[in-house]
Design an enzyme around this catalytic site. Structure first.
Site, PDB file in Angstrom:
ATOM      1  N   GLU A  53       0.857  -1.183   0.000  1.00 27.93           N
ATOM      2  CA  GLU A  53       0.000   0.000   0.000  1.00 27.93           C
ATOM      3  C   GLU A  53       0.892   1.231   0.000  1.00 27.93           C
ATOM      4  O   GLU A  53       1.801   1.338   0.818  1.00 27.93           O
ATOM      5  CB  GLU A  53      -0.846   0.074   1.273  1.00 27.93           C
ATOM      6  CG  GLU A  53      -1.851  -1.011   1.456  1.00 27.93           C
ATOM      7  CD  GLU A  53      -2.509  -0.891   2.845  1.00 27.93           C
ATOM      8  OE1 GLU A  53      -2.393   0.172   3.475  1.00 27.93           O
ATOM      9  OE2 GLU A  53      -3.112  -1.874   3.271  1.00 27.93           O
ATOM     10  N   GLU A  60      -5.598   8.295  11.032  1.00 24.29           N
ATOM     11  CA  GLU A  60      -4.226   7.910  11.349  1.00 24.29           C
ATOM     12  C   GLU A  60      -3.824   8.336  12.754  1.00 24.29           C
ATOM     13  O   GLU A  60      -4.202   9.398  13.233  1.00 24.29           O
ATOM     14  CB  GLU A  60      -3.234   8.558  10.366  1.00 24.29           C
ATOM     15  CG  GLU A  60      -3.628   8.524   8.909  1.00 24.29           C
ATOM     16  CD  GLU A  60      -3.778   7.122   8.326  1.00 24.29           C
ATOM     17  OE1 GLU A  60      -3.348   6.150   8.978  1.00 24.29           O
ATOM     18  OE2 GLU A  60      -4.326   7.003   7.220  1.00 24.29           O
TER      19      GLU A  60
END
Lengths: 306, 465
Positions: free
Chosen positions: A52, A63
């Site tokens: 990724e 995140e």
């Protein structure tokens, strides 16, 4: 699962052929796109079966601190969608590549060539931004799939249509809170693999494997046609072993790799690349160890010949 | 609209009730979706259907604890200056000094009805944080506030107020350390604690159902003003003027007036045309007889922060303004499709305003829709004109307005003051939403006034004597 007359996705094939799979994440452009190229190749050598690549967005709400900081460094270095795609154009890896980014980055991408390709914007907003140009460019660059952490299944129709049109997988996240009818629907729509979020919260390396991981894998056991990879907090070979033993088809590791980038990124590309390759080895070995502890899933088909 | 009306398994799962035309939606991480659906259910039951008397309790508490209703005051000297009837909706008199409590109390109470054990909220300048902390203390719910590090430093009195009301304050160091980062961090907390925690979002922004729910809690502003102006002026206002950052005071002031339009109602895709009938009867009771009267037209003017310039500096990723409705482009931020201040490549830019409460790169999706359909006119007023208006109202009316509200007042001066060019006509009767009081802004105003030559500012040589 594929019928004889349909082509299995590159991502699904990569997971089944390399079972149990190691899926790795780094943010493109941290500390530079050149460095990212070296890191991706190192991860590929180290045993990553899927990679990724983050396309940085200024508001990464899913995140934790580690990847936020990585995104800040990438944006500070001037990483743009154009630069990102040019990097992917150049990369040659055994592992298929996915892009992980936030929905606004997909909406705002306007490829210069869209003017020449009418009819690709069926999913676009009236007079507004559309997802078509991004997906088309992603397909051109050779990306195999897209992950969008702020796009739940309820809002994903335009992107899924565009991904279908261009032959890309759209990977959905299954959270510890995803249950019942929604779980069923997501598992019926997912392509490539189901991204099983190991715990509530944001991304980030943790010291242990969450109980929620075992619960989630148990809840997903009946969906044996869809590969399941576990991410959020996986940082060590032993975690990978435990997760695969619990029934996962793969593990996803991001923050632990980004930590290496942060630590070595300024020393030049080679030390960080070596460390990433070694970490990938450790994680892949852990995953294989986990697979040896468990009986092979009875429904796993024979690897298909290309 | 009830949950069962929805076709969640149908071909088109995009539920039109989650959007305002093309704006809105629920662009959130998967982990939050179940909580969003749970909140949607609670919103429909308690707010729209008044289940268990929720709205009755909310209204009662807003009277006793919050000080509602607030007056609609004719401002005599402003009326003289602008040669028309100027009425101020005095939201500065709500407990805490701003309209923010309307929403904060509503959501904290809703969280209790939902059985949530903990409240989190973001705050920019600290107004929503202080309102949430007050409501949480009043209703005895643990409360944590996320606030950008920069804002913590420049809004110390508000930080202290939150602490005095028992709230934890968590400084956020990411990015520029202001509202946008505080929202990001609150969403991250919520993604971790979603099973026990309610996120009290501070404006008509975020994923559905927040924009509708916050609007419904704030709609009391316009509902009261509509009745009061009829009583006092014998007619509806020709225009309603409110400042717009995220847009909660704006939607609150406008919502009751949205149907008061001489324009033919727009097509079937316009959710605003239908919305007052079905989905919000409990939140907004309407007098049926009124619908048959000839329609009076009310202009709705949303005044944004023009800052120092309306241009975006692409290279620096900076907008020296917060004029999202006037200059923004469509995109997704903080859970909703709306107008945004962003670069061409999709990165969100840092906004600016002398008024911290307007300083945000996004705006509520319903306002984007109302602007797009022409029902709401977006205007902007710069830092300096807002500061002048701050001093002017203080001097002429004995009311020190919030810097946010000063933008709405600055617009009056721009279109009706001595130097107006006559390009816009507000009409004879104007309601201005005075969304908050300006005590919180004194430090900023002192600093900013010193560096400028403001005609309306008092001299403060008294300090030097």
């Amino acid at each position: 699962m594929s019928d004889d007359d349909t082509i299995e996705s590159e991502i699904e094939t990569a997971i089944r052929d390399n079972h149990p799979a190691l899926i790795t994440y780094v943010c493109a452009g941290d500390p530079s796109l050149e460095a990212t190229a070296a890191y991706v190749e190192a991860l590929d050598r180290g045993g990553a079966d899927l990679i990724e690549l983050g396309l940085p967005f200024s508001e990464p709400i899913a995140e934790g601190p580690t990847i936020q900081a990585s995104i800040d460094r990438a944006l500070g270095a001037g990483t743009s969608p154009q630069g990102f795609f040019e990097l992917v154009d150049e990369l040659e890896t055994d592992a298929p590549l996915l892009v992980m980014t936030y929905y606004n980055m997909i909406l705002q991408y306007e490829a210069a060539e869209t003017a020449d390709a009418p009819g690709t914007d069926g999913a676009s907003l009236r007079g507004g931004p559309g997802v078509g140009p991004f997906v088309e460019r992603a397909a051109d660059a050779g990306l195999s799939g897209i992950i969008v952490p702020d796009l739940p299944a309820e809002e994903a129709d335009p992107l899924r249509d565009a991904c279908d049109e261009h032959g890309l997988d759209l990977v959905f996240i299954v959270a510890p809170t995803t249950e019942g009818e929604r779980l069923e629907r997501i598992m019926s729509q997912v392509s490539g693999f189901a991204y099983v979020q190991a715990r509530l919260g944001t991304t980030g390396a943790r010291g242990d494997v969450s109980n929620a991981t075992h619960d989630s894998l148990a809840r997903l056991a009946e969906y044996d046609g869809v590969p399941k990879a576990v991410g959020f907090g996986v940082s060590e070979g032993d975690h990978a072993a435990e997760i695969v033993e619990a029934g996962a088809d793969g593990v996803i590791v991001g923050s632990a790799l980004v930590d290496i980038v942060a630590e070595h990124g300024s020393d030049g590309d080679a030390p960080a690349a070596d460390a990433l390759e070694a970490k990938a080895h450790e994680l892949k070995a852990g995953a294989i160890r986990g697979a040896d502890e468990t009986t092979p899933p009875k429904d796993t088909p024979e690897p298909e010949q290309p | 609209m009830t949950t069962s009306d929805r076709d969640r398994d149908g071909e088109d799962r995009r539920d039109s009730t989650t959007t305002f035309g093309e704006y809105g939606g629920r662009y959130v991480p998967e982990a939050l979706m179940p909580a969003i659906l749970e909140l949607e259910d609670a919103y429909e039951r308690y707010v729209l259907a008044n289940e268990d008397g929720f709205m009755d309790e909310f209204r009662e508490r807003m009277c006793e604890f919050g000080g509602r209703p607030t007056p609609l005051q004719r401002a005599g000297r402003l009326s003289d200056r602008y040669d028309r009837e100027i009425y101020l909706k005095r939201e500065d008199l709500v407990h805490g000094g701003a309209h923010k409590l309307n929403n904060a109390l509503g959501q904290v109470l809703l969280a209790k009805y939902m059985g949530k054990e903990r409240i989190i909220a973001e705050t920019g300048a600290g107004q929503h944080g202080t309102a949430t902390a007050m409501a949480a203390a009043h209703l005895d719910v643990p409360c944590e506030i996320y606030m950008g590090r920069t804002d913590v430093n420049r809004q110390r009195p508000n930080v202290y107020r939150m602490r005095m009301n028992g709230a934890e304050v968590n400084p956020v160091t990411a990015g520029s350390g202001t509202l946008k980062e505080a929202i990001n961090e609150t969403m991250r907390d919520w993604a971790t604690t979603v099973e026990t925690t309610h996120y009290v979002i501070g404006s008509v922004v975020g994923p559905h159902p927040f924009p509708k729910m916050v609007r419904d809690f704030q709609a009391v502003i316009g509902q009261e003003a509509r009745e009061q102006i009829r009583e006092q002026a014998g007619q509806l206002p020709d225009s309603v003027v409110a400042c717009a950052g995220g847009g909660s005071n704006t939607m609150g002031a406008f919502y009751a007036f949205v149907p008061d339009s001489a324009e033919p109602r727009s097509g079937a895709d316009s959710s605003s045309a239908e919305r007052s009938s079905a989905d919000s009867q409990a939140a907004q009771p309407r007098d049926d007889g009124e619908q048959t009267e000839p329609r009076e037209h009310v202009d709705l003017v949303a005044v944004e922060a023009g800052g120092s310039s309306l241009e975006i500096d692409e290279e620096m990723g900076l907008a020296p303004n917060s004029a999202t409705l006037s200059t923004g482009t469509d995109g997704v931020l903080h859970g909703a499709m709306t107008k945004l201040l962003q670069r061409g490549d999709g990165q969100i830019v840092e906004s600016h305003s002398v008024s911290a409460g307007l300083d945000y790169a996004g705006v509520g999706p319903e306002l984007s829709h109302l602007v797009e359909t022409g029902r709401v006119m977006p205007e902007s007023v710069g830092d300096e004109a807002a500061l002048e208006a701050f001093h002017r109202l203080s001097r002429l009316e004995g009311i020190i307005p919030a810097l946010e509200s000063s933008h709405a007042l600055g617009y009056l001066e721009e279109v009706a003051g001595p130097d107006a060019d006559g390009s816009a006509d507000l009409g004879d009767v104007v309601v201005v939403n005075l969304s908050g009081r300006g005590d919180k802004d004194l430090e900023t105003v002192l600093e900013e006034t010193e560096t400028r030559d403001l005609a309306a500012a008092p001299d403060v040589e008294v300090f030097d004597r």
